[in-house]
Design a protein around this motif. Structure first.
Motif, PDB file in Angstrom:
ATOM      1  N   VAL A  35      25.229  27.858  87.757  1.00 34.85           N
ATOM      2  CA  VAL A  35      26.432  28.566  88.436  1.00 34.85           C
ATOM      3  C   VAL A  35      27.625  29.272  88.222  1.00 34.85           C
ATOM      4  CG1 VAL A  35      25.530  26.331  89.626  1.00 34.85           C
ATOM      5  CG2 VAL A  35      27.756  26.289  88.442  1.00 34.85           C
ATOM      6  N   ASP A  36      28.309  30.450  89.218  1.00 34.63           N
ATOM      7  CA  ASP A  36      28.860  31.274  88.513  1.00 34.63           C
ATOM      8  C   ASP A  36      30.291  30.133  88.403  1.00 34.63           C
ATOM      9  OD1 ASP A  36      27.288  33.471  89.054  1.00 34.63           O
ATOM     10  OD2 ASP A  36      27.006  32.525  91.064  1.00 34.63           O
ATOM     11  N   ALA A  37      30.568  29.120  89.537  1.00 30.19           N
ATOM     12  CA  ALA A  37      31.044  28.221  88.901  1.00 30.19           C
ATOM     13  C   ALA A  37      31.932  26.828  89.437  1.00 30.19           C
ATOM     14  CB  ALA A  37      32.460  28.908  90.582  1.00 30.19           C
ATOM     15  N   LEU A  38      32.308  26.208  88.463  1.00 23.33           N
ATOM     16  CA  LEU A  38      32.083  24.511  88.866  1.00 23.33           C
ATOM     17  C   LEU A  38      33.288  23.654  89.454  1.00 23.33           C
ATOM     18  CD1 LEU A  38      30.357  24.034  84.738  1.00 23.33           C
ATOM     19  CD2 LEU A  38      29.286  23.645  87.645  1.00 23.33           C
ATOM     20  N   THR A  39      32.982  22.947  90.248  1.00 27.61           N
ATOM     21  CA  THR A  39      34.280  21.984  90.744  1.00 27.61           C
ATOM     22  C   THR A  39      34.788  21.056  89.046  1.00 27.61           C
ATOM     23  OG1 THR A  39      33.083  20.586  91.471  1.00 27.61           O
ATOM     24  CG2 THR A  39      32.894  21.346  92.951  1.00 27.61           C
ATOM     25  N   ALA A  40      36.152  20.544  89.802  1.00 26.14           N
ATOM     26  CA  ALA A  40      35.993  19.610  88.546  1.00 26.14           C
ATOM     27  C   ALA A  40      35.070  18.473  88.513  1.00 26.14           C
ATOM     28  CB  ALA A  40      37.589  19.495  88.461  1.00 26.14           C
ATOM     29  N   ALA A  41      35.297  18.212  89.200  1.00 27.59           N
ATOM     30  CA  ALA A  41      34.094  16.829  89.021  1.00 27.59           C
ATOM     31  C   ALA A  41      33.069  17.343  88.432  1.00 27.59           C
ATOM     32  CB  ALA A  41      33.814  16.763  90.897  1.00 27.59           C
ATOM     33  N   ALA A  42      32.164  18.422  88.953  1.00 25.61           N
ATOM     34  CA  ALA A  42      30.972  18.619  88.277  1.00 25.61           C
ATOM     35  C   ALA A  42      31.990  19.108  86.649  1.00 25.61           C
ATOM     36  CB  ALA A  42      30.103  20.159  88.765  1.00 25.61           C
ATOM     37  N   LYS A  43      32.595  19.895  86.293  1.00 21.76           N
ATOM     38  CA  LYS A  43      33.047  20.519  84.976  1.00 21.76           C
ATOM     39  C   LYS A  43      32.423  18.486  84.120  1.00 21.76           C
ATOM     40  CE  LYS A  43      35.649  23.685  85.191  1.00 21.76           C
ATOM     41  NZ  LYS A  43      36.356  24.226  85.454  1.00 21.76           N
ATOM     42  N   ARG A  44      33.724  17.623  84.746  1.00 22.08           N
ATOM     43  CA  ARG A  44      33.247  16.030  84.656  1.00 22.08           C
ATOM     44  C   ARG A  44      32.721  15.918  84.324  1.00 22.08           C
ATOM     45  NH1 ARG A  44      37.411  13.270  82.283  1.00 22.08           N
ATOM     46  NH2 ARG A  44      38.243  11.675  83.376  1.00 22.08           N
ATOM     47  N   ALA A  45      31.545  15.791  85.447  1.00 23.61           N
ATOM     48  CA  ALA A  45      30.105  14.948  85.674  1.00 23.61           C
ATOM     49  C   ALA A  45      29.602  15.838  84.460  1.00 23.61           C
ATOM     50  CB  ALA A  45      29.548  14.566  86.342  1.00 23.61           C
ATOM     51  N   GLY A  46      28.791  17.054  84.210  1.00 21.15           N
ATOM     52  CA  GLY A  46      28.730  17.602  83.194  1.00 21.15           C
ATOM     53  C   GLY A  46      26.146  18.088  83.946  1.00 21.15           C
ATOM     54  N   ALA A  47      26.668  18.029  84.877  1.00 21.67           N
ATOM     55  CA  ALA A  47      25.831  17.678  86.060  1.00 21.67           C
ATOM     56  C   ALA A  47      26.408  18.698  87.519  1.00 21.67           C
ATOM     57  CB  ALA A  47      24.914  16.646  86.175  1.00 21.67           C
ATOM     58  N   VAL A  48      25.007  19.085  88.150  1.00 24.67           N
ATOM     59  CA  VAL A  48      25.883  19.682  89.657  1.00 24.67           C
ATOM     60  C   VAL A  48      24.482  19.079  90.505  1.00 24.67           C
ATOM     61  CG1 VAL A  48      24.958  22.089  90.727  1.00 24.67           C
ATOM     62  CG2 VAL A  48      26.845  22.106  88.929  1.00 24.67           C
ATOM     63  N   ASN A  49      25.077  18.614  90.846  1.00 23.07           N
ATOM     64  CA  ASN A  49      23.515  17.743  92.474  1.00 23.07           C
ATOM     65  C   ASN A  49      23.917  18.962  94.134  1.00 23.07           C
ATOM     66  OD1 ASN A  49      26.178  16.792  93.741  1.00 23.07           O
ATOM     67  ND2 ASN A  49      25.397  14.791  93.298  1.00 23.07           N
ATOM     68  N   THR A  50      25.125  19.653  94.148  1.00 21.53           N
ATOM     69  CA  THR A  50      25.599  20.260  95.347  1.00 21.53           C
ATOM     70  C   THR A  50      25.475  21.904  94.980  1.00 21.53           C
ATOM     71  OG1 THR A  50      26.116  18.219  96.593  1.00 21.53           O
ATOM     72  CG2 THR A  50      26.625  20.027  97.613  1.00 21.53           C
ATOM     73  N   ILE A  51      25.468  22.729  95.216  1.00 20.97           N
ATOM     74  CA  ILE A  51      25.913  23.589  95.095  1.00 20.97           C
ATOM     75  C   ILE A  51      25.877  24.691  96.679  1.00 20.97           C
ATOM     76  CG2 ILE A  51      24.503  26.762  94.536  1.00 20.97           C
ATOM     77  CD1 ILE A  51      22.609  25.091  92.212  1.00 20.97           C
ATOM     78  N   ARG A  52      27.224  25.215  96.656  1.00 18.16           N
ATOM     79  CA  ARG A  52      26.957  26.194  98.030  1.00 18.16           C
ATOM     80  C   ARG A  52      26.921  27.641  97.405  1.00 18.16           C
ATOM     81  NH1 ARG A  52      33.124  26.567 101.272  1.00 18.16           N
ATOM     82  NH2 ARG A  52      33.368  27.423  99.686  1.00 18.16           N
ATOM     83  N   PHE A  53      25.944  28.305  98.871  1.00 21.43           N
ATOM     84  CA  PHE A  53      25.999  29.952  97.982  1.00 21.43           C
ATOM     85  C   PHE A  53      27.589  31.000  98.705  1.00 21.43           C
ATOM     86  CE2 PHE A  53      21.366  28.827  98.162  1.00 21.43           C
ATOM     87  CZ  PHE A  53      21.305  28.757  96.479  1.00 21.43           C
ATOM     88  N   GLU A  54      27.797  31.108  97.899  1.00 23.62           N
ATOM     89  CA  GLU A  54      29.135  31.852  98.599  1.00 23.62           C
ATOM     90  C   GLU A  54      29.249  33.718  99.102  1.00 23.62           C
ATOM     91  OE1 GLU A  54      31.279  29.961  98.493  1.00 23.62           O
ATOM     92  OE2 GLU A  54      32.234  28.800  96.790  1.00 23.62           O
TER      93      GLU A  54
END
Ligand SMILES: NC(=O)c1ccc[n+]([C@@H]2O[C@H](COP(=O)([O-])OP(=O)(O)OC[C@H]3O[C@@H](n4cnc5c(N)ncnc54)[C@H](OP(=O)(O)O)[C@@H]3O)[C@@H](O)[C@H]2O)c1
Length: 283
Positions: free
Chosen positions: A78-97
């Motif tokens: 992904v191009d940008a990460l929320t703070a929670a994703a950075k902390r988790a080291g994983a992404v489970n939800t993506i929004r196409f901007e």
């Protein structure tokens, strides 16, 4: 449900994904909240995630959930990460901007804490988390961010040490000695796959003898809903929180990000998911 050219689209990417209960949950919320949206299962093989995301964005999807085995790769793509994703080291939800970029979030930890709060559990004092895998990392990060003092016990100690180093918080204790730490804890969380249907048995009754009467016991495994840990905790008279509420809570942020409405996490939502789980489905 009528699908038109205006219907907003989202889905869940996984491999396999046919067992997922997320389509039932999101499509129920669309109907319940009068949202012109649809949510579909998207089987994407390992190695095909980047192409799938690009194609879905080009096809006008609002975004997707990402589940096993793609969460870590999604984090890198992904191009940008929320703070929670950075902390988790994983992404489970993506929004196409609208500008053609992808924003990645991880809602597992915030969903876990939201579920505890919905059960009136105070986010303070000492919590003991069992596990140091992907889900444990999100849960531990969220508990630390909520102000808990977190002890971590994992069968493979090195994995827990790496997690503490990555998160900058938490204290590792020996897997064999975790029952000794229970006396000073207000919360015990199972974030391992122990208890998952079809996995190896574990004796929880003996360790829970040391638990203080006011302790809450939470399990993030939800198949079966009443795990062996929760059964032992109930028998010991302790408050218990099952993993289904976390599943519902973690889905809410995605629905809001794609469809613009914050969905209900009420008893009816839980009944809908329970019905599916009894028929053999999973999250
Ligand atoms: N409720 C929800 O919404 C939700 C969300 C996400 C995940 N989950 C559930 O959480 C569980 C863990 O998922 P994950 O993605 O974190 O998996 P993972 O990354 O594979 O981690 C598995 C964890 O379980 C431990 N473990 C496995 N077998 C064990 C055993 N026999 N004895 C002791 N520890 C054992 C592993 O320890 P080692 O490091 O020593 O291998 C590790 O800490 C799964 O059952 C999943 O269904 C629930």
């Amino acid at each position: 449900m009528t699908i038109s050219g205006k219907t907003m689209l989202a889905g869940v990417i996984g491999w396999p994904v046919s067992h997922s209960r997320s389509p039932a949950l999101h499509n129920y919320w669309c109907a319940r909240h009068g949202v012109d949206g649809a949510y579909v299962p998207l089987p994407v093989a390992p190695g095909a995630l980047a192409a799938a995301l690009k194609g879905l964005m080009a096809a006008g999807f609002r975004g997707v959930n990402v589940t096993i085995p793609h969460k870590e790769e999604a984090f890198r793509l992904v191009d940008a990460l929320t703070a929670a994703a950075k902390r988790a080291g994983a992404v489970n939800t993506i929004r196409f901007e609208p500008d053609g970029t992808m924003r990645g979030d991880c809602t597992d930890g915030t969903g876990f804490v939201a579920n505890l709060e919905a059960h009136d559990c105070a986010m303070s004092g000492q919590a003991l988390v069992l596990g140091a895998g992907g889900a444990a990392r999100a849960v531990i990060a969220a508990l630390l961010d909520a102000g808990c003092d977190v002890l971590i016990a994992n069968r493979t100690r090195d994995r827990a040490e790496s997690l503490v180093a990555a998160l900058g918080g938490g204290t590792v204790i020996d897997w064999d000695r975790w029952p000794d730490a229970l006396a000073r804890c207000t919360l015990l969380v199972n974030a391992t796959s122990l208890g998952l249907a079809g996995h190896q048995d574990h004796d929880w009754t003996a360790p829970l003898r040391e638990a203080p009467a006011g302790m809450t016991v939470a399990d993030i495994v939800y198949v079966p809903l009443e795990t062996p840990l929760l059964r032992a905790a109930k028998a010991r008279g302790l408050k218990t929180v099952d993993g289904l509420g976390m599943l519902i809570q973690q889905a809410r942020a995605g629905f809001a990000a794609w469809f613009g409405t914050w969905p209900d996490a009420d008893a009816e939502t839980r009944v809908l998911l329970l019905r599916g789980l009894n028929e053999g489905g999973q999250g």
